[in-house]
Write a protein that holds these residues in place. Sequence first.
Motif, short mmCIF file in Angstrom:
data_model
loop_
_atom_site.label_atom_id
_atom_site.label_comp_id
_atom_site.label_asym_id
_atom_site.label_seq_id
_atom_site.Cartn_x
_atom_site.Cartn_y
_atom_site.Cartn_z
N MET A 70 0.79 -1.14 -0.03
CA MET A 70 -0.26 -0.14 -0.03
C MET A 70 0.97 1.18 -0.07
O MET A 70 0.60 2.27 -0.92
CB MET A 70 -0.94 0.08 1.30
N ILE A 71 1.85 1.17 0.77
CA ILE A 71 2.65 2.49 0.82
C ILE A 71 3.54 2.68 -0.42
O ILE A 71 3.85 3.72 -0.94
CB ILE A 71 3.49 2.27 2.16
N LEU A 72 3.90 1.53 -0.96
CA LEU A 72 4.88 1.56 -2.14
C LEU A 72 3.78 2.02 -3.58
O LEU A 72 4.26 3.02 -4.18
CB LEU A 72 5.22 0.06 -2.64
N GLY A 73 2.76 1.53 -3.36
CA GLY A 73 1.59 1.99 -4.21
C GLY A 73 1.30 3.57 -4.13
O GLY A 73 1.30 4.24 -4.93
N TYR A 74 1.04 4.00 -2.95
CA TYR A 74 0.96 5.47 -2.79
C TYR A 74 2.05 6.17 -3.12
O TYR A 74 1.83 7.41 -3.62
CB TYR A 74 0.59 5.70 -1.15
#
Length: 82
Positions: A70-74
């Motif tokens: 999720m953080i990488l996608g954000y």
Amino acid sequence: MELKYLLIGVLSLLGSGVIYTMERFISVIQWAANSVPVKLNSSGMSMPKPDMPSFVDNIFVIILFVCGLMILGYGVYERRTR
């Protein structure tokens, strides 16, 4: 700012992988510690293969993996919108 999110995401994914690998490594060590004395003394029964943990056995692996994605996608989203 988005570089920070990318770095945290990658580190979370790496942490998840390290925890999962250490679980498997410990499982092999426990199997070897139980099977070697049985093979030396020829008494008792030993398992033919170690009992390997699956990916979903440890909740911390799942949490780090999902949060890392999720953080990488954000971070990727923030980088593309700039």
